[in-house]
Design an enzyme around this catalytic site. Structure first.
Site, PDB file in Angstrom:
ATOM      1  N   HIS A  72       0.812  -1.451  -0.042  1.00 29.02           N
ATOM      2  CA  HIS A  72       0.078  -0.073   0.032  1.00 29.02           C
ATOM      3  C   HIS A  72       0.863   1.270   0.145  1.00 29.02           C
ATOM      4  O   HIS A  72       1.833   1.143   0.672  1.00 29.02           O
ATOM      5  CB  HIS A  72      -0.780  -0.080   1.272  1.00 29.02           C
ATOM      6  N   TYR A 200      -9.636   5.604   7.331  1.00 31.18           N
ATOM      7  CA  TYR A 200      -9.777   6.206   8.806  1.00 31.18           C
ATOM      8  C   TYR A 200     -10.778   7.257   8.789  1.00 31.18           C
ATOM      9  O   TYR A 200     -10.480   8.067   8.259  1.00 31.18           O
ATOM     10  CB  TYR A 200      -8.169   6.853   9.262  1.00 31.18           C
ATOM     11  N   PRO A 292      -4.335   0.951  18.881  1.00 30.47           N
ATOM     12  CA  PRO A 292      -3.985   0.361  17.408  1.00 30.47           C
ATOM     13  C   PRO A 292      -4.060   1.228  16.224  1.00 30.47           C
ATOM     14  O   PRO A 292      -3.863   1.048  15.108  1.00 30.47           O
ATOM     15  CB  PRO A 292      -5.039  -0.790  17.400  1.00 30.47           C
ATOM     16  N   LYS A 296       0.844   0.302  15.069  1.00 30.14           N
ATOM     17  CA  LYS A 296       2.351   0.104  15.348  1.00 30.14           C
ATOM     18  C   LYS A 296       2.574  -0.949  16.576  1.00 30.14           C
ATOM     19  O   LYS A 296       3.651  -1.184  16.763  1.00 30.14           O
ATOM     20  CB  LYS A 296       2.449   1.544  16.455  1.00 30.14           C
ATOM     21  N   TYR A 384       3.999   6.934   9.989  1.00 30.95           N
ATOM     22  CA  TYR A 384       3.196   5.915   9.625  1.00 30.95           C
ATOM     23  C   TYR A 384       3.823   4.735   9.009  1.00 30.95           C
ATOM     24  O   TYR A 384       3.792   3.504   9.157  1.00 30.95           O
ATOM     25  CB  TYR A 384       1.689   6.437   8.712  1.00 30.95           C
TER      26      TYR A 384
HETATM   27  P1  FAS Z   1       1.784 -11.177  22.135  1.00 28.74           P
HETATM   28  O1  FAS Z   1       0.883 -10.748  23.307  1.00 28.74           O
HETATM   29  O2  FAS Z   1       1.221 -11.304  20.783  1.00 28.74           O
HETATM   30  O3  FAS Z   1       2.263 -12.779  22.512  1.00 28.74           O
HETATM   31  C1  FAS Z   1       2.721 -12.772  23.782  1.00 28.74           C
HETATM   32  C2  FAS Z   1       2.778 -14.299  24.104  1.00 28.74           C
HETATM   33  O4  FAS Z   1       2.837 -14.596  25.182  1.00 28.74           O
HETATM   34  C3  FAS Z   1       1.156 -15.064  23.886  1.00 28.74           C
HETATM   35  O5  FAS Z   1       1.240 -15.880  22.804  1.00 28.74           O
HETATM   36  C4  FAS Z   1       0.884 -15.227  25.129  1.00 28.74           C
HETATM   37  O6  FAS Z   1       0.050 -16.570  25.168  1.00 28.74           O
HETATM   38  C5  FAS Z   1       2.517 -15.718  25.776  1.00 28.74           C
HETATM   39  N1  FAS Z   1       2.141 -15.762  27.359  1.00 28.74           N
HETATM   40  C6  FAS Z   1       1.475 -14.716  28.000  1.00 28.74           C
HETATM   41  N2  FAS Z   1       1.786 -14.997  29.375  1.00 28.74           N
HETATM   42  C7  FAS Z   1       2.364 -16.319  29.384  1.00 28.74           C
HETATM   43  C8  FAS Z   1       2.985 -17.098  30.361  1.00 28.74           C
HETATM   44  N3  FAS Z   1       2.716 -16.952  31.589  1.00 28.74           N
HETATM   45  N4  FAS Z   1       3.714 -18.393  30.050  1.00 28.74           N
HETATM   46  C9  FAS Z   1       3.934 -18.359  28.843  1.00 28.74           C
HETATM   47  N5  FAS Z   1       3.417 -17.907  27.717  1.00 28.74           N
HETATM   48  C10 FAS Z   1       2.881 -16.696  28.067  1.00 28.74           C
HETATM   49  N6  FAS Z   1      -1.564  -3.953  16.915  1.00 28.74           N
HETATM   50  C11 FAS Z   1      -1.498  -3.486  15.776  1.00 28.74           C
HETATM   51  O7  FAS Z   1      -0.507  -2.842  15.089  1.00 28.74           O
HETATM   52  N7  FAS Z   1      -2.707  -3.286  15.154  1.00 28.74           N
HETATM   53  C12 FAS Z   1      -3.974  -3.898  15.567  1.00 28.74           C
HETATM   54  O8  FAS Z   1      -4.994  -3.706  15.055  1.00 28.74           O
HETATM   55  C13 FAS Z   1      -3.863  -4.649  16.785  1.00 28.74           C
HETATM   56  N8  FAS Z   1      -4.853  -5.116  17.418  1.00 28.74           N
HETATM   57  C14 FAS Z   1      -4.938  -5.877  18.466  1.00 28.74           C
HETATM   58  C15 FAS Z   1      -5.869  -6.522  19.175  1.00 28.74           C
HETATM   59  C16 FAS Z   1      -5.811  -7.160  20.580  1.00 28.74           C
HETATM   60  C17 FAS Z   1      -6.822  -7.898  20.899  1.00 28.74           C
HETATM   61  C18 FAS Z   1      -4.474  -7.363  20.855  1.00 28.74           C
HETATM   62  C19 FAS Z   1      -4.438  -7.887  22.333  1.00 28.74           C
HETATM   63  C20 FAS Z   1      -3.463  -6.659  20.644  1.00 28.74           C
HETATM   64  C21 FAS Z   1      -3.672  -6.093  19.201  1.00 28.74           C
HETATM   65  N9  FAS Z   1      -2.365  -5.404  18.506  1.00 28.74           N
HETATM   66  C22 FAS Z   1      -2.647  -4.560  17.488  1.00 28.74           C
HETATM   67  C23 FAS Z   1      -1.092  -5.224  19.413  1.00 28.74           C
HETATM   68  C24 FAS Z   1      -0.550  -6.634  18.904  1.00 28.74           C
HETATM   69  O9  FAS Z   1      -0.497  -6.764  17.706  1.00 28.74           O
HETATM   70  C25 FAS Z   1       0.691  -6.832  19.687  1.00 28.74           C
HETATM   71  O10 FAS Z   1       1.688  -5.648  19.372  1.00 28.74           O
HETATM   72  C26 FAS Z   1       1.596  -7.876  19.301  1.00 28.74           C
HETATM   73  O11 FAS Z   1       0.585  -9.078  19.536  1.00 28.74           O
HETATM   74  C27 FAS Z   1       2.773  -7.807  19.995  1.00 28.74           C
HETATM   75  O12 FAS Z   1       3.438  -9.201  20.074  1.00 28.74           O
HETATM   76  P2  FAS Z   1       4.214  -9.675  21.127  1.00 28.74           P
HETATM   77  O13 FAS Z   1       4.900  -8.829  22.072  1.00 28.74           O
HETATM   78  O14 FAS Z   1       4.712 -11.021  20.610  1.00 28.74           O
HETATM   79  O15 FAS Z   1       2.889 -10.237  22.138  1.00 28.74           O
HETATM   80  C1  PHB Z   2      -5.801  -3.909  10.890  1.00 27.98           C
HETATM   81  O1  PHB Z   2      -6.023  -4.425   9.620  1.00 27.98           O
HETATM   82  O2  PHB Z   2      -6.373  -4.961  11.612  1.00 27.98           O
HETATM   83  C2  PHB Z   2      -5.246  -2.730  11.153  1.00 27.98           C
HETATM   84  C3  PHB Z   2      -4.973  -1.768  10.291  1.00 27.98           C
HETATM   85  C4  PHB Z   2      -4.587  -0.326  10.589  1.00 27.98           C
HETATM   86  C5  PHB Z   2      -4.699  -0.007  11.946  1.00 27.98           C
HETATM   87  C6  PHB Z   2      -5.178  -1.001  12.893  1.00 27.98           C
HETATM   88  C7  PHB Z   2      -5.727  -2.330  12.528  1.00 27.98           C
HETATM   89  O3  PHB Z   2      -4.326   1.245  12.342  1.00 27.98           O
END
Ligand code: FAS
Ligand code: PHB
Length: 389
Positions: A72, A200, A292, A296, A384
């Site tokens: 994109h 957005y 989100p 980032k 961005y």
């Molecule tokens: P993660 O949370 O992905 O991974 C951590 C891992 O550690 C998990 O698999 C968990 O099971 C494990 N863990 C936790 N406790 C543990 C324990 N006691 N023992 C062993 N393992 C354990 N980011 C965006 O950029 N755009 C989005 O739209 C977006 N939407 C999101 C929606 C939700 C619901 C959430 C929660 C996050 C969202 N994020 C989004 C942010 C997300 O993408 C995170 O930044 C990304 O998953 C970060 O990756 P990790 O740091 O690996 O953490």
């Molecule tokens: C998504 O595609 O999940 C998405 C894209 C852009 C954002 C947040 C989430 O800023």
């Protein structure tokens, strides 16, 4: 059990660190609480900065991303029935990739399988020990037995609710948090995206985001109250609310369909200073959370892993400790600038129930200025596409 670097968390941060270190000849073991199916099934981020793309390619996991990812060159911001294109590539010379975190995680697991990487799933009661010594270790439950894992370093990649950050004594960490008075209700639907690029939408009723995963899989979000009950959101209410927040031209062509995933995410900004305590290093959501809006979260986890893997390779390769000594400061510098951008974009585009009329006018003026000024759009664009590592 013994390894060089013990990694807690098998999400993107933990898996990517494991992959990069393994390719550098450094042993790791990943401890993950959930099953692989559960981790691979999580629907989260969607946009990859070019820095993240490069990191994945260098780690040998860019092939499917480059084949199936959507490149994109811009996105749109709509407000008061007008649509403004932010031309990322003209403004910065760079692009982003739309490729879901779900796919990144699947590619990471496939790469770990190929290299014989060790990821233990279903671990319980993970506890970190002797972090200030040069022989830290972890105890954990797995397959009905208690195990001890001796290592040189521990990478806390266990997300916001994991045990790593809490293992740093409160007196040794400073926490900063802003909880927003709203959340995002997101759905996935097997429908054609409403536009070729992301939209957005700022609206007096609330924010909306139109994204996608592929030409037949759309991802939509609407701002909702932070205590919303998803049971009150049948699909048709979601579609009606989303339509109302889009300009008429987009609303008319919005293809609706049954949701195949629906969830509510709270929005917060959070940073833990420090990201290092003795032989423990925090990376990704374990250390920081961004709303989100700026896409980032996953990308910040990637830059943390860039810094941490570089530091550990320096240590094992040249007995050079400068990288690990400087990790927290180096990572936090980019974390705070990215926190600022995510907070700014969230403040710009969302409807704040407690805003005074003056604050509402300031928000409207900032949106008008942004869409009229090349300098303002360039600032948005360079954040961005991703600040330099
Ligand atoms: P993660 O949370 O992905 O991974 C951590 C891992 O550690 C998990 O698999 C968990 O099971 C494990 N863990 C936790 N406790 C543990 C324990 N006691 N023992 C062993 N393992 C354990 N980011 C965006 O950029 N755009 C989005 O739209 C977006 N939407 C999101 C929606 C939700 C619901 C959430 C929660 C996050 C969202 N994020 C989004 C942010 C997300 O993408 C995170 O930044 C990304 O998953 C970060 O990756 P990790 O740091 O690996 O953490
Ligand atoms: C998504 O595609 O999940 C998405 C894209 C852009 C954002 C947040 C989430 O800023």
């Amino acid at each position: 059990m013994r390894t060089n670097v013990a990694i807690i968390g098998g999400g993107p941060a933990g898996l990517l660190l494991s992959q990069i270190l393994h390719r550098a000849g450094i042993d790791t073991i990943v401890l993950e609480r959930h099953s692989r199916e559960y981790v691979e099934g999580r629907i989260r981020a969607g946009v990859l900065e070019d820095g993240t793309q490069t990191l994945l390619r260098r780690a040998g996991i860019g092939e499917r991303m480059d084949r199936e990812g959507l490149v994109h060159e811009g996105f749109s911001i709509t407000h008061r029935e007008k649509s403004h294109h932010i031309d990322l590539t003209t403004l910065t010379g760079r692009k982003v990739m739309v490729y879901g975190q779900t796919e990144v995680t699947r590619d990471l697991y496939a790469a770990r399988d190929t290299m014989g990487g060790i990821v233990l799933h279903g671990v319980e009661q993970v506890a970190l020990h002797d972090l200030q010594s040069n022989k830290p270790h972890i105890t954990f439950g797995h397959d009905g037995a208690v195990h001890r894992l001796d290592c040189d370093f521990i990478a806390g990649c266990d997300g916001f609710h994991g045990p790593s950050r809490e293992s740093i004594p409160k007196k040794s960490r400073r926490e900063f948090e802003r909880v927003y008075p709203f959340g995002w209700l997101g759905i996935l639907s097997k429908t054609a995206p409403v536009d070729e690029e992301l939209v957005y939408a700022a609206h007096e009723d609330g924010f909306a985001l139109c994204s996608m995963r592929n030409p037949r899989l759309s991802r939509y979000y609407i701002q909702c109250s932070s205590d919303e009950d998803i049971a009150n959101w049948p699909d048709d209410r979601f579609w009606k609310t989303l339509r109302k927040r889009l300009p008429a031209e987009l609303a008319e062509r919005l293809e609706t369909g049954p949701s195949i995933e629906k969830s509510i995410a709270p929005l917060r900004s959070y940073v833990c200073e420090t990201m290092r305590y003795g032989r423990l290093f925090l990376a990704g959501d374990a250390a920081h959370i961004v709303p989100p809006t700026g896409a980032k979260g996953l990308n910040l986890a990637a830059s943390d892993i860039h810094y941490l893997s570089e530091a550990l390779i320096q240590w094992y390769g040249n007995a050079d400790s400068s990288g690990i000594e400087g990790y927290a400061e180096r990572a936090l510098s980019r974390v705070w600038k990215t926190e600022r951008f995510s907070w700014w974009m969230t403040s710009l585009l969302h409807n704040f129930p407690d805003h005074s009329p003056f604050e509402q006018r300031m928000q409207r003026a900032e949106l008008d200025y942004l869409t009229e000024s090349r300098a303002a759009m360039t600032t948005l664009a360079e954040n961005y596409v991703g600040l330099p590592y």
